[in-house]
Scaffold this motif. Structure first.
Motif, PDB file in Angstrom:
ATOM      1  N   ASP A  79       5.036   1.436   4.768  1.00 29.44           N
ATOM      2  CA  ASP A  79       4.667   1.631   6.219  1.00 29.44           C
ATOM      3  C   ASP A  79       3.241   1.987   5.947  1.00 29.44           C
ATOM      4  OD1 ASP A  79       7.052   1.112   7.466  1.00 29.44           O
ATOM      5  OD2 ASP A  79       7.695   3.133   7.230  1.00 29.44           O
ATOM      6  N   GLU A  80       2.982   3.121   5.091  1.00 28.75           N
ATOM      7  CA  GLU A  80       1.458   3.368   4.879  1.00 28.75           C
ATOM      8  C   GLU A  80       0.521   2.233   4.774  1.00 28.75           C
ATOM      9  OE1 GLU A  80       1.704   6.252   1.771  1.00 28.75           O
ATOM     10  OE2 GLU A  80       3.084   7.613   2.658  1.00 28.75           O
ATOM     11  N   LEU A  81       0.757   1.521   3.959  1.00 27.55           N
ATOM     12  CA  LEU A  81      -0.045   0.280   3.511  1.00 27.55           C
ATOM     13  C   LEU A  81      -0.261  -0.652   4.877  1.00 27.55           C
ATOM     14  CD1 LEU A  81      -0.309  -2.019   0.390  1.00 27.55           C
ATOM     15  CD2 LEU A  81      -0.085  -3.129   2.563  1.00 27.55           C
TER      16      LEU A  81
ATOM     17  N   THR B  20     -10.379  -1.796   0.795  1.00 22.55           N
ATOM     18  CA  THR B  20      -9.799  -1.236   2.242  1.00 22.55           C
ATOM     19  C   THR B  20     -10.449   0.093   2.401  1.00 22.55           C
ATOM     20  OG1 THR B  20      -8.299  -0.171   0.775  1.00 22.55           O
ATOM     21  CG2 THR B  20      -7.634  -2.176   1.971  1.00 22.55           C
ATOM     22  N   GLY B  21     -11.666   0.480   1.694  1.00 26.25           N
ATOM     23  CA  GLY B  21     -12.269   1.716   1.777  1.00 26.25           C
ATOM     24  C   GLY B  21     -11.187   2.768   1.304  1.00 26.25           C
ATOM     25  N   SER B  22     -10.534   2.795   0.445  1.00 28.49           N
ATOM     26  CA  SER B  22      -9.256   3.924   0.314  1.00 28.49           C
ATOM     27  C   SER B  22      -9.194   4.285  -0.970  1.00 28.49           C
ATOM     28  CB  SER B  22      -8.050   3.284   1.164  1.00 28.49           C
ATOM     29  OG  SER B  22      -7.490   2.351   0.185  1.00 28.49           O
ATOM     30  N   GLU B  23      -8.331   5.151  -1.211  1.00 26.50           N
ATOM     31  CA  GLU B  23      -7.638   5.365  -2.477  1.00 26.50           C
ATOM     32  C   GLU B  23      -6.212   5.444  -2.545  1.00 26.50           C
ATOM     33  OE1 GLU B  23      -9.157   9.451  -3.768  1.00 26.50           O
ATOM     34  OE2 GLU B  23     -11.213   8.580  -3.734  1.00 26.50           O
ATOM     35  N   PHE B  24      -5.575   4.414  -2.112  1.00 29.46           N
ATOM     36  CA  PHE B  24      -4.291   4.114  -1.752  1.00 29.46           C
ATOM     37  C   PHE B  24      -3.617   4.174  -3.094  1.00 29.46           C
ATOM     38  CE2 PHE B  24      -0.505   2.031  -0.511  1.00 29.46           C
ATOM     39  CZ  PHE B  24      -0.117   2.474   0.475  1.00 29.46           C
TER      40      PHE B  24
ATOM     41  N   ALA C 175       2.246  -6.101 -10.898  1.00 26.55           N
ATOM     42  CA  ALA C 175       1.445  -5.013 -10.191  1.00 26.55           C
ATOM     43  C   ALA C 175       2.123  -4.407  -8.901  1.00 26.55           C
ATOM     44  CB  ALA C 175       0.046  -5.522  -9.674  1.00 26.55           C
ATOM     45  N   ALA C 176       2.664  -5.365  -8.057  1.00 26.24           N
ATOM     46  CA  ALA C 176       3.466  -4.924  -7.095  1.00 26.24           C
ATOM     47  C   ALA C 176       4.657  -3.914  -7.408  1.00 26.24           C
ATOM     48  CB  ALA C 176       3.884  -6.092  -6.067  1.00 26.24           C
ATOM     49  N   ASP C 177       5.312  -4.241  -8.532  1.00 30.68           N
ATOM     50  CA  ASP C 177       6.497  -3.603  -9.122  1.00 30.68           C
ATOM     51  C   ASP C 177       5.876  -2.187  -9.281  1.00 30.68           C
ATOM     52  OD1 ASP C 177       8.212  -5.794  -8.892  1.00 30.68           O
ATOM     53  OD2 ASP C 177       7.496  -6.338 -10.829  1.00 30.68           O
ATOM     54  N   ILE C 178       4.759  -2.258  -9.948  1.00 24.71           N
ATOM     55  CA  ILE C 178       4.280  -0.855 -10.518  1.00 24.71           C
ATOM     56  C   ILE C 178       3.745  -0.067  -9.442  1.00 24.71           C
ATOM     57  CG2 ILE C 178       2.628   0.260 -12.139  1.00 24.71           C
ATOM     58  CD1 ILE C 178       3.377  -2.110 -13.912  1.00 24.71           C
ATOM     59  N   LEU C 179       2.676  -0.678  -8.616  1.00 23.21           N
ATOM     60  CA  LEU C 179       1.910  -0.042  -7.709  1.00 23.21           C
ATOM     61  C   LEU C 179       2.792   0.514  -6.511  1.00 23.21           C
ATOM     62  CD1 LEU C 179      -1.158  -2.015  -7.785  1.00 23.21           C
ATOM     63  CD2 LEU C 179      -0.903   0.317  -8.865  1.00 23.21           C
ATOM     64  N   MET C 180       3.862  -0.089  -6.351  1.00 21.38           N
ATOM     65  CA  MET C 180       4.760   0.218  -5.164  1.00 21.38           C
ATOM     66  C   MET C 180       5.294   1.635  -5.120  1.00 21.38           C
ATOM     67  SD  MET C 180       6.499  -0.638  -2.501  1.00 21.38           S
ATOM     68  CE  MET C 180       6.942  -2.486  -2.736  1.00 21.38           C
ATOM     69  N   TYR C 181       5.435   2.283  -6.399  1.00 19.08           N
ATOM     70  CA  TYR C 181       5.901   3.608  -6.781  1.00 19.08           C
ATOM     71  C   TYR C 181       4.802   4.693  -7.043  1.00 19.08           C
ATOM     72  CZ  TYR C 181       9.690   1.151  -6.185  1.00 19.08           C
ATOM     73  OH  TYR C 181      10.808  -0.009  -5.709  1.00 19.08           O
ATOM     74  N   LYS C 182       3.561   4.129  -6.952  1.00 14.99           N
ATOM     75  CA  LYS C 182       2.486   5.015  -7.567  1.00 14.99           C
ATOM     76  C   LYS C 182       2.588   5.801  -8.574  1.00 14.99           C
ATOM     77  CE  LYS C 182       0.996   5.275  -2.526  1.00 14.99           C
ATOM     78  NZ  LYS C 182       0.300   5.938  -1.452  1.00 14.99           N
ATOM     79  N   PRO C 183       2.820   5.457  -9.993  1.00 15.04           N
ATOM     80  CA  PRO C 183       3.304   6.252 -11.148  1.00 15.04           C
ATOM     81  C   PRO C 183       2.054   6.552 -11.291  1.00 15.04           C
ATOM     82  CG  PRO C 183       3.177   4.036 -11.481  1.00 15.04           C
ATOM     83  CD  PRO C 183       2.973   4.033 -10.040  1.00 15.04           C
ATOM     84  N   CYS C 184       2.052   7.603 -12.430  1.00 15.23           N
ATOM     85  CA  CYS C 184       0.910   8.344 -13.073  1.00 15.23           C
ATOM     86  C   CYS C 184       0.644   7.351 -14.290  1.00 15.23           C
ATOM     87  CB  CYS C 184       1.266   9.775 -13.648  1.00 15.23           C
ATOM     88  SG  CYS C 184       2.462   9.825 -14.629  1.00 15.23           S
TER      89      CYS C 184
END
Length: 329
Positions: free
Chosen positions: A319-321, A172-176, A137-146
């Motif tokens: 940085d954003e996370l 986190t109340g976000s859509e990160f 999940a980290a490998d994939i979500l890191m790059y925010k792919p479609c």
């Protein structure tokens, strides 16, 4: 800056790639690199989940994996090719996501039970193996792919990936994190030379890096229609282990001739194998030429450049996370 939609995928460096890998995964990646912003990585940390007791070979397998990719048609100028362990942000995101992932989600993962049963000679009852879907999940979500190109067997993992993203966003109340869609790849209907699943461990594969001279005896011993005891016996291409190879690599104009020759016994299995060898040589020669041109120095350059590009994206997202979870110390 690319305006293409992004996709991410990776492979574990556990040895040379075979024709099953090519038709099941790599050929699709080669097409996708023309349409998407593609990130493809050598998942060496993932290889450690099952090879932790003897990890010495992983380092040598990484360059070979990249050479096979380039030989198969991946172009470093069209996609980002990188090494997972060189982008340390993967490990950090894995740590954060592990804090958000319920233990029950991992214990119900079907692959955890299946691989434990299949690889009984290895002790896979480790935290790393249980938690590898979180690393994925980290490998994939890191790059925010479609989307992520996956086979049917990987769909449960991708759904778990989406569940982790949803839980993180909710807490986190976000859509990160976007929830990546599954880009289902067509299953490769190519059995091993002996009719079983094509696998390095079975020794029933044709490797992309093997020479034609090494392949020839394998094809001569290839399993065909077991009902054809003699050349004069009619055969059935639909149950012959060899015919799917022709459908993938032989000139389509020759297929009716092969089918008819098999069914009326004017073609013997030896004739069929000779034609397949011609098709294999025509198919593999360009791959072998590209592989030979991809020197160790070129591989080092590809991984250095690709890992640097991937790390730039990963650093920005991390940085954003950190700010989001108030860990930007």
């Amino acid at each position: 800056m690319s305006h293409k939609q992004r996709i991410v995928s990776g492979m574990r460096p556990t040895g040379p790639l075979h024709l099953g890998h090519y038709f099941g995964v790599i050929a699709n990646w080669v097409r996708l690199q023309e349409e998407y912003d593609c990130f493809f990585f050598a998942a060496d940390w993932h290889a450690l989940t099952s090879e932790y007791a003897d990890p010495t070979r992983i380092k040598g397998f990484v360059p070979g994996l990249v050479k096979d990719w380039v030989a198969a048609g991946l172009d470093p100028d069209k996609c980002v090719i990188f090494q997972q362990s060189r982008v340390k942000e993967h490990a950090e995101l894995y740590l954060y996501l592990s804090m958000y992932t319920p233990l029950g989600w991992l214990e119900r993962c079907p692959t955890f039970k299946e691989m434990n049963e299949q690889l009984k000679q290895k002790d896979l009852n480790t935290h790393g193996f249980l938690g590898y879907p979180v690393l994925m999940a980290a490998d994939i979500l890191m790059y925010k792919p479609c989307a992520v190109p996956v086979g049917k067997d990987q769909l449960p993992h991708l759904e778990l990936n989406r569940e982790i993203a949803r839980r993180f966003n909710h807490l986190t109340g976000s859509e990160f994190f976007p929830e990546p869609a599954d880009m289902l790849t067509e299953e490769c209907k190519l059995a091993g030379l002996d009719g079983r699943k094509m696998s390095k461990s079975y020794g029933n594969s044709i490797m992309l890096s093997e020479s034609i001279d090494e392949i020839a005896p394998k094809v001569r011993g290839m399993k065909t229609d077991e009902n054809r005891l003699r050349k004069s016996d009619p055969g059935d291409p639909s149950i012959c282990n060899l015919y799917p190879y022709h459908k993938l690599m032989t000139d389509p104009a020759r297929l009716p001739e092969i089918e008819e020759g098999c069914k009326n016994a004017s073609w013997g299995c030896v004739d069929c194998k000779k034609l397949l060898m011609q098709s294999l040589e025509k198919f593999l020669t360009p791959l072998h030429e590209r592989r030979a041109a991809c020197t160790d120095e070129r591989v080092a350059e590809i991984l250095e450049t690709g890992s640097r590009k991937a790390q730039a994206v990963a650093a920005r997202h991390m940085d954003e996370l950190r700010k989001l979870v108030n860990f930007d110390f």
